[in-house]
Design an enzyme around this catalytic site. Sequence first.
Site, PDB file in Angstrom:
ATOM      1  N   ILE A 177       0.872  -1.172   0.000  1.00  0.00           N
ATOM      2  CA  ILE A 177       0.000   0.000   0.000  1.00  0.00           C
ATOM      3  C   ILE A 177       0.907   1.218   0.000  1.00  0.00           C
ATOM      4  O   ILE A 177       1.998   1.193   0.581  1.00  0.00           O
ATOM      5  CB  ILE A 177      -0.975   0.049   1.198  1.00  0.00           C
ATOM      6  CG1 ILE A 177      -0.220   0.115   2.526  1.00  0.00           C
ATOM      7  CG2 ILE A 177      -1.937  -1.128   1.167  1.00  0.00           C
ATOM      8  CD1 ILE A 177      -1.098   0.457   3.718  1.00  0.00           C
ATOM      9  N   GLU A 178       0.450   2.284  -0.647  1.00  0.00           N
ATOM     10  CA  GLU A 178       1.301   3.468  -0.784  1.00  0.00           C
ATOM     11  C   GLU A 178       0.463   4.735  -0.826  1.00  0.00           C
ATOM     12  O   GLU A 178      -0.610   4.755  -1.441  1.00  0.00           O
ATOM     13  CB  GLU A 178       2.125   3.365  -2.072  1.00  0.00           C
ATOM     14  CG  GLU A 178       3.015   4.569  -2.329  1.00  0.00           C
ATOM     15  CD  GLU A 178       3.848   4.429  -3.578  1.00  0.00           C
ATOM     16  OE1 GLU A 178       4.725   5.275  -3.792  1.00  0.00           O
ATOM     17  OE2 GLU A 178       3.609   3.472  -4.354  1.00  0.00           O
TER      18      GLU A 178
END
Length: 238
Positions: A177-178
């Site tokens: 996730i970013e």
Amino acid sequence: MRRFLSRVVPVAVAAAALAAPALPATAAAAPELSFRPLHYNINGYNWGGYAATGSGFTSVAATWTEANATCNSTNDLYAPWVGIDGYGSSTVEQTGVATDCSSGSPVHQAWYEMYPANPVYLSRSSYPVSAGDHITASVTYAGSSKYTLKLTDSSRGWTYTTSKTLSSQRASAEVIIESPTGAYPNFGTLNFTSATVNGSSLGSFGPVALDPSNGAYEARTGALGSGGTSFSETYLRE
């Protein structure tokens, strides 16, 4: 060097951050949208998840249920994705779903990117994504610098596949996730399952565990379970 904070179990390391997808600026249901500019979060620490490192990576895949995110501010945006390269290299081949809060409400959009080329966003009318949808993403190296990127929304009944060419190192494979702004919406808990690298479990590669931080930890990456093929991401703060 652009860096993000990483948490190895049990040793901490640092590595180069990746340009994240630019994201849609409005929630209007229109065929064409404007997008936030592509950029690095230079002060970063914006990845959460696992990165396998080494050489000769040929595939990565994972499945997740798109989170029912709540926007804290219009600066919030994040994306779960899978990819090859990006961890300490100057290229990346990745695909996933972005959630953008710039309109004040979460907007989900499927995308892929062959960085340093610009990201490509799938039509929201042809490839719609909503919270609760079951998503499967994969990136596969086909030889001769060719990659196949595939994204499936089994809840909506669509699959998008594209083949692209990029000269790259294939020195890492990630399930991530970013947030390029370093500001996560409240996504609760997102569970990655069926996470594989080169056809084997993600955990069999002894991957680096990453926790996103922007002054304080924003999410927590859970331990690998189910034979090294699943883990959770739990929201902590924006």
